[in-house]
Design an enzyme around this catalytic site. Sequence first.
Site, PDB file in Angstrom:
ATOM      1  N   LYS A 121      39.024   3.359  46.819  1.00 24.98           N
ATOM      2  CA  LYS A 121      37.748   2.976  46.197  1.00 24.98           C
ATOM      3  C   LYS A 121      37.981   1.756  45.314  1.00 24.98           C
ATOM      4  O   LYS A 121      38.821   1.786  44.415  1.00 24.98           O
ATOM      5  CB  LYS A 121      37.216   4.160  45.365  1.00 24.98           C
ATOM      6  CG  LYS A 121      35.932   3.856  44.602  1.00 24.98           C
ATOM      7  CD  LYS A 121      35.297   5.118  44.042  1.00 24.98           C
ATOM      8  CE  LYS A 121      34.054   4.843  43.225  1.00 24.98           C
ATOM      9  NZ  LYS A 121      33.380   6.065  42.766  1.00 24.98           N
ATOM     10  N   ASP A 226      26.076  12.346  37.229  1.00 28.11           N
ATOM     11  CA  ASP A 226      25.521  11.724  38.437  1.00 28.11           C
ATOM     12  C   ASP A 226      25.669  12.733  39.573  1.00 28.11           C
ATOM     13  O   ASP A 226      26.044  12.402  40.688  1.00 28.11           O
ATOM     14  CB  ASP A 226      26.282  10.432  38.770  1.00 28.11           C
ATOM     15  CG  ASP A 226      25.442   9.462  39.588  1.00 28.11           C
ATOM     16  OD1 ASP A 226      24.243   9.736  39.786  1.00 28.11           O
ATOM     17  OD2 ASP A 226      25.989   8.441  40.021  1.00 28.11           O
TER      18      ASP A 226
HETATM   19  P1  ADP Z   1      29.811   5.054  43.843  1.00 30.19           P
HETATM   20  O1  ADP Z   1      30.430   5.312  42.508  1.00 30.19           O
HETATM   21  O2  ADP Z   1      29.709   3.595  44.083  1.00 30.19           O
HETATM   22  O3  ADP Z   1      28.545   5.817  44.085  1.00 30.19           O
HETATM   23  P2  ADP Z   1      31.250   7.012  45.423  1.00 30.19           P
HETATM   24  O4  ADP Z   1      32.529   7.474  44.831  1.00 30.19           O
HETATM   25  O5  ADP Z   1      30.074   7.925  45.253  1.00 30.19           O
HETATM   26  O6  ADP Z   1      30.894   5.550  44.925  1.00 30.19           O
HETATM   27  O7  ADP Z   1      31.492   6.735  46.970  1.00 30.19           O
HETATM   28  C1  ADP Z   1      30.505   6.166  47.808  1.00 30.19           C
HETATM   29  C2  ADP Z   1      30.554   6.806  49.176  1.00 30.19           C
HETATM   30  O8  ADP Z   1      31.850   6.635  49.767  1.00 30.19           O
HETATM   31  C3  ADP Z   1      30.333   8.319  49.143  1.00 30.19           C
HETATM   32  O9  ADP Z   1      28.985   8.638  49.229  1.00 30.19           O
HETATM   33  C4  ADP Z   1      31.106   8.788  50.341  1.00 30.19           C
HETATM   34  O10 ADP Z   1      30.345   8.652  51.510  1.00 30.19           O
HETATM   35  C5  ADP Z   1      32.255   7.807  50.444  1.00 30.19           C
HETATM   36  N1  ADP Z   1      33.476   8.349  49.791  1.00 30.19           N
HETATM   37  C6  ADP Z   1      33.843   8.220  48.511  1.00 30.19           C
HETATM   38  N2  ADP Z   1      35.023   8.826  48.262  1.00 30.19           N
HETATM   39  C7  ADP Z   1      35.427   9.356  49.438  1.00 30.19           C
HETATM   40  C8  ADP Z   1      36.567  10.114  49.851  1.00 30.19           C
HETATM   41  N3  ADP Z   1      37.539  10.439  48.994  1.00 30.19           N
HETATM   42  N4  ADP Z   1      36.634  10.497  51.144  1.00 30.19           N
HETATM   43  C9  ADP Z   1      35.650  10.180  52.018  1.00 30.19           C
HETATM   44  N5  ADP Z   1      34.562   9.463  51.695  1.00 30.19           N
HETATM   45  C10 ADP Z   1      34.438   9.040  50.416  1.00 30.19           C
HETATM   46 MG    MG Z   2      28.327   7.830  44.217  1.00 31.21          MG
END
Ligand code: ADP
Ligand code: MG
Length: 460
Positions: A121, A226
């Site tokens: 991320k 959130d």
């Molecule tokens: P933000 O803080 O920008 O909302 P998120 O952490 O919610 O970011 O991640 C955005 C999207 O990425 C999630 O909705 C999911 O679909 C995907 N995602 C995030 N972390 C993972 C993970 N560890 N494994 C698989 N998909 C992930």
């Molecule tokens: Mg998110």
Amino acid sequence: MKLDVDVLRYLSKDDFRVLTAVELGMRNHEIVPTELIDRIARLKHGGTYKVLKILLKYKLLHHDSSKYDGFRLTYLGYDFLAIKTMVNKGVFVAVGRQIGVGKESDIFEVAREDGTVLAMKLHRLGRVSFRAVKSKRDYLRHRSSYNWLYLSRLAALKEFAFMKALETHGFPVPNAVEQNRHCIVMSLVQGYPLVQVKQLQNPDTVFETIIGLVVRLAEHGLIHCDFNEFNIMIDDEEKITMIDFPQMVSVSHRNAQMYFDRDVECIFKFFRKRFNLSFQENIEDIDSSDEGGDEAGKPCFFAIERKSGFLDRELSASGFTRKDEEDIQRFIEGSTETDTISDSQGVGLVEDQDEVGTVDDDSSHLVEQNDGYESQGKDESCKVCESSESEKEDASDNEENNEDAMENEAELVKSLNKQRRRAIAAAHRGRKTIAARNSYKDKGGRSSHNSKIQKQLSSW
Ligand code: ADP
Ligand code: MG
């Protein structure tokens, strides 16, 4: 912005050295004077200027000559520094497809040497905004420009610390693997965000599990803030994993009850609409306490018994400090209290860009505080930079006003060439350039500072 990691392969050691020099300079400059970059990178024969052209071409840097000639990292440049560090540490060997675009992050698959796929991320604060877009924007405009890179790093640091602590306490979260700068590597969650799920075999059970998580978080002193169908992943066995923690707060936060109720309400609303759950019948016993709950059977914040010390004990051990928390919270909430941040703590700011010169440059402290560029230690000095150019730092870093830069590219290349020639000539004469002597005042011991930086750079 496209993360073209192929470019990584073409970048030389010198390219990374200059990129790192810009990062270092950004600890107390919003725009790092070109001369300073050259001094930090210390490439021979004016090599810095040549490299700057390459980095600009790949959009890893943004050029700004509005007040003086200088550069700053773009998000892409910052991405490359983090990715390179991760690769050097052996965290992963390849970057794959993008699997998620969050509000303020990009998520990619990455692969370990043994083929295991993980999730990476990259935080991008300022791309859209957290919440309270308007108030934050207004606040930032008044407040002067924020350093998005610093905030993104804080968000990553916080998320990583929370993910680890939550995992330790048996919460269903991804396994936190590594964090560097604004980048987190974690296990890949098998499943989909709940928002994509149209049908569940056991909606009641899933609902209870999810509300149970909100309650258990509060028992541990935390509120997700959130907690909604976008940040809850569910797999084919209807197993839940919660993600996305940069905005979590302690139950002692002044708005804790409001955040808690909002998280609860989001879940109720989603299940009511998507799965037609009727709450009176199904979940009267969710809150075990008699005092709690309202007519819809919602858990009551004040009725939850706290297990104390979770945040303090575990998070302070993680490198994520109270001060980091205050900084990021101020940003998230767009609070007007922010005016006290820098002023009270006297961080190393460039007070007036006209005085480019005034580098708060006992730079050796920068190096020491941040043991290595990959340090997670906080760096106060890059937090906020006073500038009238807040709009420029605004939001989408990747667009980067690079159009302007492109227009002026020819001019810039000419200028870089000229500076390069000057640097070479100066090197031959064995002395600093006039510009280097006069363009800003160096309060710190130049040579000792540079030799420390040198030591760090040599590890690239
Ligand atoms: P933000 O803080 O920008 O909302 P998120 O952490 O919610 O970011 O991640 C955005 C999207 O990425 C999630 O909705 C999911 O679909 C995907 N995602 C995030 N972390 C993972 C993970 N560890 N494994 C698989 N998909 C992930
Ligand atoms: Mg998110």
